[in-house]
Design a protein around this motif. Structure first.
Motif, PDB file in Angstrom:
ATOM      1  N   VAL A 125      -7.048   4.325   6.567  1.00 34.02           N
ATOM      2  CA  VAL A 125      -6.311   5.580   6.461  1.00 34.02           C
ATOM      3  C   VAL A 125      -5.327   5.498   5.297  1.00 34.02           C
ATOM      4  O   VAL A 125      -5.269   6.377   4.441  1.00 34.02           O
ATOM      5  N   LEU A 126      -4.577   4.408   5.243  1.00 33.90           N
ATOM      6  CA  LEU A 126      -3.607   4.242   4.151  1.00 33.90           C
ATOM      7  C   LEU A 126      -4.301   4.219   2.792  1.00 33.90           C
ATOM      8  O   LEU A 126      -3.859   4.870   1.853  1.00 33.90           O
ATOM      9  N   LEU A 127      -5.398   3.477   2.735  1.00 38.54           N
ATOM     10  CA  LEU A 127      -6.132   3.381   1.475  1.00 38.54           C
ATOM     11  C   LEU A 127      -6.565   4.746   0.976  1.00 38.54           C
ATOM     12  O   LEU A 127      -6.412   5.069  -0.200  1.00 38.54           O
TER      13      LEU A 127
ATOM     14  N   THR B 195      -4.665  19.757   0.496  1.00 39.77           N
ATOM     15  CA  THR B 195      -5.718  19.833   1.497  1.00 39.77           C
ATOM     16  C   THR B 195      -5.365  20.803   2.608  1.00 39.77           C
ATOM     17  O   THR B 195      -4.476  20.530   3.407  1.00 39.77           O
TER      18      THR B 195
ATOM     19  N   ALA C  66       2.523   1.934  -3.160  1.00 39.19           N
ATOM     20  CA  ALA C  66       1.608   2.288  -4.245  1.00 39.19           C
ATOM     21  C   ALA C  66       1.188   3.748  -4.136  1.00 39.19           C
ATOM     22  O   ALA C  66       0.701   4.324  -5.094  1.00 39.19           O
ATOM     23  N   ALA C  67       1.380   4.342  -2.973  1.00 46.30           N
ATOM     24  CA  ALA C  67       0.930   5.721  -2.776  1.00 46.30           C
ATOM     25  C   ALA C  67       1.770   6.673  -3.608  1.00 46.30           C
ATOM     26  O   ALA C  67       2.982   6.539  -3.670  1.00 46.30           O
ATOM     27  N   PRO C  68       1.112   7.632  -4.257  1.00 42.34           N
ATOM     28  CA  PRO C  68       1.872   8.598  -5.044  1.00 42.34           C
ATOM     29  C   PRO C  68       2.704   9.506  -4.149  1.00 42.34           C
ATOM     30  O   PRO C  68       2.312   9.774  -3.011  1.00 42.34           O
TER      31      PRO C  68
ATOM     32  N   VAL D 216      -5.262   7.567   1.701  1.00 42.68           N
ATOM     33  CA  VAL D 216      -4.090   8.347   1.304  1.00 42.68           C
ATOM     34  C   VAL D 216      -3.609   7.887  -0.066  1.00 42.68           C
ATOM     35  O   VAL D 216      -3.289   8.680  -0.940  1.00 42.68           O
ATOM     36  N   VAL D 217      -3.586   6.563  -0.250  1.00 45.38           N
ATOM     37  CA  VAL D 217      -3.014   6.010  -1.468  1.00 45.38           C
ATOM     38  C   VAL D 217      -3.869   6.326  -2.690  1.00 45.38           C
ATOM     39  O   VAL D 217      -3.371   6.795  -3.709  1.00 45.38           O
ATOM     40  N   PHE D 218      -5.141   6.080  -2.581  1.00 37.38           N
ATOM     41  CA  PHE D 218      -5.968   6.151  -3.777  1.00 37.38           C
ATOM     42  C   PHE D 218      -6.785   7.429  -3.864  1.00 37.38           C
ATOM     43  O   PHE D 218      -7.753   7.490  -4.602  1.00 37.38           O
TER      44      PHE D 218
ATOM     45  N   MET E   5      -6.124   1.569  10.333  1.00 44.04           N
ATOM     46  CA  MET E   5      -4.886   2.039   9.713  1.00 44.04           C
ATOM     47  C   MET E   5      -4.913   1.756   8.232  1.00 44.04           C
ATOM     48  O   MET E   5      -4.477   2.571   7.428  1.00 44.04           O
ATOM     49  N   PHE E   6      -5.451   0.611   7.870  1.00 47.88           N
ATOM     50  CA  PHE E   6      -5.519   0.298   6.448  1.00 47.88           C
ATOM     51  C   PHE E   6      -6.433   1.275   5.721  1.00 47.88           C
ATOM     52  O   PHE E   6      -6.132   1.704   4.608  1.00 47.88           O
TER      53      PHE E   6
ATOM     54  N   PHE F   3      -6.156   7.907  17.622  1.00 50.85           N
ATOM     55  CA  PHE F   3      -5.911   8.751  16.434  1.00 50.85           C
ATOM     56  C   PHE F   3      -6.622  10.080  16.601  1.00 50.85           C
ATOM     57  O   PHE F   3      -6.049  11.148  16.440  1.00 50.85           O
TER      58      PHE F   3
ATOM     59  N   LEU G  87       0.829  -1.214   0.000  1.00 51.21           N
ATOM     60  CA  LEU G  87       0.000   0.000   0.000  1.00 51.21           C
ATOM     61  C   LEU G  87       0.860   1.260   0.000  1.00 51.21           C
ATOM     62  O   LEU G  87       0.639   2.163  -0.807  1.00 51.21           O
TER      63      LEU G  87
ATOM     64  N   ARG H 241      -9.429  10.347  -2.809  1.00 48.99           N
ATOM     65  CA  ARG H 241     -10.712  10.212  -2.134  1.00 48.99           C
ATOM     66  C   ARG H 241     -11.855  10.150  -3.113  1.00 48.99           C
ATOM     67  O   ARG H 241     -12.467  11.148  -3.416  1.00 48.99           O
TER      68      ARG H 241
ATOM     69  N   ALA I 143       1.802   8.715   7.602  1.00 54.40           N
ATOM     70  CA  ALA I 143       1.127   8.364   6.348  1.00 54.40           C
ATOM     71  C   ALA I 143       1.180   9.548   5.394  1.00 54.40           C
ATOM     72  O   ALA I 143       1.454   9.396   4.202  1.00 54.40           O
TER      73      ALA I 143
ATOM     74  N   TYR J   4       1.129   8.296  13.476  1.00 49.82           N
ATOM     75  CA  TYR J   4       0.736   7.442  12.369  1.00 49.82           C
ATOM     76  C   TYR J   4       0.140   8.264  11.239  1.00 49.82           C
ATOM     77  O   TYR J   4       0.486   8.091  10.077  1.00 49.82           O
TER      78      TYR J   4
ATOM     79  N   GLU K  88      -3.883  15.340  -0.725  1.00 47.90           N
ATOM     80  CA  GLU K  88      -2.990  15.462   0.409  1.00 47.90           C
ATOM     81  C   GLU K  88      -1.619  15.834  -0.157  1.00 47.90           C
ATOM     82  O   GLU K  88      -1.310  15.543  -1.304  1.00 47.90           O
TER      83      GLU K  88
ATOM     84  N   ARG L 242       4.759  10.026   4.060  1.00 47.61           N
ATOM     85  CA  ARG L 242       5.355   8.858   3.386  1.00 47.61           C
ATOM     86  C   ARG L 242       6.606   8.402   4.117  1.00 47.61           C
ATOM     87  O   ARG L 242       7.610   8.098   3.488  1.00 47.61           O
TER      88      ARG L 242
ATOM     89  N   GLY M 185      -9.869  14.481   7.697  1.00 49.82           N
ATOM     90  CA  GLY M 185      -9.542  15.089   6.418  1.00 49.82           C
ATOM     91  C   GLY M 185      -9.373  14.068   5.315  1.00 49.82           C
ATOM     92  O   GLY M 185      -8.781  14.352   4.287  1.00 49.82           O
ATOM     93  N   LEU M 186      -9.887  12.863   5.526  1.00 51.68           N
ATOM     94  CA  LEU M 186      -9.691  11.813   4.540  1.00 51.68           C
ATOM     95  C   LEU M 186     -10.990  11.375   3.877  1.00 51.68           C
ATOM     96  O   LEU M 186     -10.999  10.450   3.099  1.00 51.68           O
TER      97      LEU M 186
END
Lengths: 312, 551, 272
Positions: free
Chosen positions: C120-122, B395, A33-35, C124-126, C117-118, A251, A30, C128, A270, A266, B424, A273, C210-211
């Protein structure tokens, strides 16, 4: 009996190891894969710098190689340097943030248990009474009032209007631990109260309670000395998942109150990166959840003789 | 029974004790004023205190307390003032600078600061492994760029010469008006070689030499404590050459990430200085505590990038129409409300005496009718046929506000639909760099006070351009004509020519010029706002306000 | 503990909120994103019943549109959870044996994942996208559903009518669809009712960090997070969205509880 217990623990640990591997793989995939990489910044860095940095952190190698190199190091307890904070290791950052997070979680859990069990017991003493209605109503409200609503409202009332308590921080100013603790505890408190009430109501209708009652024991003594032990079983079972939930809670609470704990790390990691920090924190939280689930099961075994027999 | 009640009471008491009793909050700032401890809101946890790694403004603030370059800046006018060097000479051709170091200058461990310390630090600044984002600043020195690009591995070919222990000579690649300003930037600070080498490879990023107890610095303060994500404390450096006139005993830097929280901390008397002020709080301070609010021009431009590679934005008339359909006055006065200036050019006005072309405000004026005419001329009468535009921004609340306002203005005045897309930060950077956007929010904060710093990002080859706009004539003026300019007036004229070409091409939509916003405790003295928003910590002092009557 | 009165009140309130929110495009007094910078933030008044935000946007309209989005996300994500959970649970329970053990092991394993956490990561990654948002949430919420359905299916599998169906030669698929699943619809419905609020909560949680959804779209979570920033100056911007979210969650939970109580009483030893 003992060997059965050991076998169960061994089995759970083995599956925990597999699970952690899975978590590591998914997280790794994951974040890569993040930009945007860890060194991207508003001011373009020159190609030379980028290449030098990537080489230094081995980001120029193929992903599987990076992953296995990471695993190899992690197994030796080396979680690598932080990308965001050069000069810090990931372990160092986690150790710096851990006390605040753990403290917050412990206080919240203690507070939730204390108030939850007392309120649940009061409610169960006379089901349908005003006390019952009130505490269960409050419990429902507690469940429906998420931390990110409750927290700001508490800040508004106690921090801003009344000026009784500090609005943020952790361990900086006198009394600044109250609002975060209450915010995090509220939801758990509500669940525990409900579970306690349900458990007690069930126990109180058991024959042995009726015997105790006929002996003339006071209601309070019956609850405390006889019924509560059995009634708390669901609460114990709930504590496993609750500990996992505390992470999600932390969180939000750490963000609202600007607490320097690992929950806030955390989110920041994220966004930044900070690959190694994300990996380590995810693994750490996963391990924590697995551990607490196992612990909850063991405590349940200890409390409940029937489960023990089933095991052997 | 009784026992149980006692247990319960004990548990309650234990929790109360653990969490700390409820008491009226003490005012840290007041206490600090008495003890000479400055409580400073500093936005975020520093990435590093290594001057060659740190690249953010919060890091720069802390570093400026810890280190000192050859030449400093006057906190008000930003004119060069002696610092590590007591005086300097410049050759007539403006290429050769000779710096005479203070013999009494000391590191925080008592060692003398020598010319070699500067040379070694600049060598280190040019090591690519460190990933120094500001290494390019050194390219003004002869041979530095070639060394950086590894065209030669010989540092002796770089124009930095140690004439004796206390004399340093620097040879520039070309005359530079801003060279003296650079000497005050972290990348050009001296470093203490022995203490860095003690912690391993000097060009390794992961070195621990910046940790408390390890860090040796030459500035008015030295590092005392670093609690991650909580605070960084620096204390007066007794070995500093001017230690007797440094008034503050300590400065505590707080990573106040959330500005709403920061403002509350300030109001509760926990901070002497806030890094920023929430927009919605400005009116309160303007009305009730104007003396605590500091609003000052800041050397930064806020603008949108147009991706000129996109067919719908390839026509400069479309870009101009979009630029003329926004009411900047309304944005600065109603959305931003902190005295920001509407911007009609890239460079902020009065950048070291330079002003953008005088016709710019007329050229990009708010004129819906003219904007509609331009759009129609480009083939989109009443906005028809123009594909929907997307504004990309990272953001953040303030960017959103501006974007929403502009979105509405385009809709209202041009009948152009725009959608907002926030990403972001890192994703936004990546998207922008890949050119995968139509219109993107951007800003540029000057590193030093010079118009070229704002214009050079629009060079064809600049990595910071990112719009696909490329004007050979613009490049020629900046790269060939400008270095040969022999007077300030001629230089400004060339810069104006370049900026005019930029505004004709219009790969950007200028929106406003920044202001710095701070809250300042009445006890904090000696502070003056400046264009670079750079405090001079050694000149600050605290005067407890219960002594105000004695003045 | 919750009387009939409370339940019917909750039902009516929920129906009203849902209807009003779903009809937002027709009911909202203003365009939710139309701003009036000169007006700025105003406290509730006759023109703007719930006041305006600092852009002069009408809060009531934003609340209605935001609620619509929150509810749509809630429903879609619940549908995803339902689909995944029921098919997974039913398959595991019905096939039984090793497959069951393996499939439930997977569920157990996923339970132990730090899924927040996943998510949140998801996000961020892809980026919104709304679709991703509810798929991510749905993917998190299906686990409990799978467990409940499996337990039900296993119990029903042993029952006489399934034996009977088998005897007359119905295929497994027919038995599952025609006989087993309809008989566990009770717990499924109850648990679905309880999933909706937790889904809405998760969406609000993400938006708060903010996600979640992105402007100019707004959900209750996003409105709350904006309200928090200015709660001292403009408390109504926090209080009304918070009240809306809390009330809705309260109603949904009340109903879910009531349904569960009712189900447990009507079929002793039924749902776990």
């Amino acid at each position: 009996m003992n060997s059965a217990l050991l076998r169960m623990i061994a089995g759970r640990l083995a599956s925990a190891a597999l699970l952690l591997l899975l978590v590591a793989a998914v997280t790794f995939a994951l974040i890569h894969a993040a930009p945007g990489g860890p060194f991207a910044s508003d001011r373009a860095v020159s190609a030379e710098v980028e290449a030098a940095l990537n080489a230094q952190y081995r980001l120029d190698q193929p992903l599987p190689a990076q992953f296995f190199a990471y695993l190899g190091q992690a197994l030796q307890g080396n979680f690598g340097p932080s990308y965001r904070y050069p000069g810090r290791t990931v372990s160092e950052l986690i150790i710096a943030g851990l006390p605040a997070t753990l403290e917050l979680a412990c206080y919240a859990l203690l507070l939730a248990l204390l108030i939850g069990i007392v309120a649940g017991s009061l409610a169960a003493r006379r089901p349908g009474s005003a006390a019952d209605q009130l505490s269960m109503g409050l419990a429902l409200l507690g469940i429906c009032l998420p931390a990110f609503v409750l927290g700001p409202l508490l800040v508004l009332v106690f921090g801003v209007y009344l000026e009784w308590l500090p609005v943020s921080g952790w361990g900086e100013l006198a009394g600044d631990k109250w609002l975060p603790t209450v915010t995090l505890a509220a939801g758990y408190c509500a669940y525990i109260a409900r579970l306690t009430r349900a458990g007690l109501c069930q126990q109180l209708s058991q024959p042995y309670i009726i015997t105790a009652r006929s002996k003339g024991l006071s209601e309070l003594a019956i609850i405390v000395h006889h019924a509560l032990r059995g009634a708390l079983l669901p609460v114990v079972a709930y504590l496993g998942p609750a500990c996992a939930g505390l992470i999600a809670g932390s969180f939000v609470v750490e963000t609202i109150f600007q607490i320097p704990g690992i929950g806030r790390f955390y989110i920041q990691a994220a966004f930044n990166r900070d690959y190694t920090l994300i990996m380590a924190l995810t693994l750490f939280f996963a391990a924590l959840i697995i551990f607490f689930n196992l612990l909850a099961d063991l405590v349940a075994l200890w409390l409940d003789p029937r489960q023990r027999e089933a095991l052997s | 029974m009784l026992l149980y009640r006692a247990q319960r009471c004990a548990a309650v008491l234990a929790i109360v004790a653990l969490l700390g009793a409820c008491s009226p909050a003490e005012r840290r700032a007041d206490l600090g004023s008495e003890q000479g401890v400055l409580h400073w809101g500093n936005a975020s946890e520093p990435q590093s205190l290594d001057p060659h790694i740190a690249n953010g403004v919060p890091e720069q603030k802390i570093l400026s307390a810890l280190f000192e370059g050859l030449v400093g800046k006057d906190p008000q006018t930003l004119a060069p003032i002696p610092a590590g060097a007591s005086h300097w000479q410049v050759s007539d051709d403006g290429l050769r600078y000779r710096f005479f170091l203070r013999p009494q200058a000391r590191w925080s461990n008592g060692d003398a600061v020598t010319a070699e310390d500067y040379r070694w630090a600049w060598w280190r600044a040019l090591q690519p492994q460190l990933g120094n984002p500001f290494a390019t600043l050194l390219f003004v020195i002869a041979g530095a760029q070639q060394y950086w690009q590894q065209q030669h591995g010989d540092f002796d070919q770089v124009g930095i010469r140690v004439l004796d222990r206390l004399t340093l000579e620097v040879e520039l690649a070309h005359p530079s008006e801003h060279f003296l300003q650079l000497l005050d930037m972290p990348t050009l600070y001296p470093l203490h070689r022995a203490s860095i080498e003690r912690h391993g490879n000097p060009s390794a990023r992961a070195s621990r030499w910046t940790h408390p107890g390890n860090l040796v610095s030459n500035g008015p303060f030295r590092l005392r404590q670093w609690q991650i994500n909580r605070r960084i404390t620096v204390e007066k450096n007794p070995h500093y050459w001017e230690a007797q006139s440094v008034a503050l005993n300590q400065i505590v830097f707080y990573p106040t990430e959330n500005i709403t929280t920061e403002e509350r901390l300030f109001r509760a008397g926990q901070l002497h200085y806030s890094y920023d002020v929430p927009v919605d709080k400005l009116r309160y301070y303007q009305r009730y505590h104007p003396e605590q609010l500091s609003l000052a021009p800041y050397l930064g431009s806020y603008f949108y990038r147009f991706n000129t590679r996109r067919p719908e934005l390839a026509d400069a008339r479309v870009r101009r129409a979009l630029a003329m359909a926004i009411d900047r006055q309304l944005i600065t006065e109603q959305v931003l409300r902190a005295g920001q200036l509407p911007a009609f050019a890239m460079t902020p006005p009065n950048t070291a005496g330079y002003y953008p072309p005088a016709t710019a405000p007329q050229q990009l004026r708010f004129d819906p009718a003219a904007a509609r005419a331009l759009l129609a001329a480009a083939g989109y009468p009443n906005g028809e046929g123009l594909p929907s535009l997307e504004i990309l921004y990272n953001t953040q609340e303030e960017h959103r506000k501006v974007a929403v306002a502009i979105q509405q203005m385009w809709k209202q005045h041009l009948n152009v639909d725009a959608t907002l897309h926030n990403q972001e930060w890192k994703v936004y950077l990546d998207t922008e760099r890949r050119g995968d956007y139509q219109i993107a929010r951007a800003s540029w904060i000057g590193d030093y006070v010079d118009a070229r710093n704002f214009l050079e990002i629009w060079l064809c080859a600049s990595d910071n351009n990112r719009t696909g706009w490329c004007d050979p004539e613009f490049d020629r003026i900046l790269l060939e004509a400008l270095p040969r300019a022999n007077s300030t007036a001629q230089r400004h004229q060339l810069l104006q020519q370049a900026e005019q070409r930029l505004l004709d091409g219009l790969p950007l939509l200028p929106i406003y010029t920044y202001t710095s916003k701070h809250l300042i405790h009445p006890d904090l003295r000696g502070y003056s706002a400046n264009l670079l928003n750079q405090p001079l910590f050694k000149r600050l002092w605290l005067q407890p306000h219960n002594e105000l009557g004695d003045e | 503990m919750t009387g009939k009165l409370a339940t019917s009140a909750a039902l009516w309130l929920l129906a009203t909120i849902t209807a009003v929110c779903l009809l937002a495009p027709w009911l909202a007094p203003y365009d939710p994103s139309a701003q009036n910078l000169l007006l700025g933030a105003q406290p509730p008044s006759l023109q703007h019943w719930l006041g305006t935000d600092s852009f002069g946007r009408d809060l009531l309209s934003r609340l209605l549109h935001g609620g619509r989005l929150s509810m749509l996300i809630g429903l879609c994500a619940t549908a995803v959870a339902l689909l995944l959970g029921v098919s997974w649970g039913a398959t595991a329970g019905f096939v039984g044996g090793r497959t069951d053990a393996l499939m439930m092991r997977v569920v157990d394993a996923l339970y132990a994942l730090p899924f927040v956490m996943f998510v949140v990561l998801l996000m961020v990654v892809f980026g919104r996208s709304l679709a991703l948002l509810f798929i991510a949430i749905g993917a998190v919420e299906w686990l409990t559903m799978a467990r409940i359905v499996r337990a039900q299916v296993r119990a029903l599998k042993q029952s006489e009518f399934v034996e009977a169906a088998r005897c007359i030669g119905l295929s497994n698929r027919q038995i599952l669809w025609r006989h087993v699943l309809p008989n566990c619809s009770g717990p499924i419905i109850v648990y679905t009712t309880l999933t909706i609020p937790s889904v809405m909560l998760l969406e609000a949680f993400l938006s708060f960090l903010g996600l979640g959804v992105q402007p100019p779209q707004s959900s209750w979570g996003a409105l709350i997070s904006q309200g928090v920033e200015t709660m001292e100056e403009y408390p109504w911007l926090l209080l009304y969205p918070a009240a809306a979210l809390t009330t809705t969650l309260l109603c949904l939970n009340l109903l879910g509880d009531q349904l569960r109580d009712w189900l447990e009483n009507s079929s002793p030893g039924g749902a776990a």
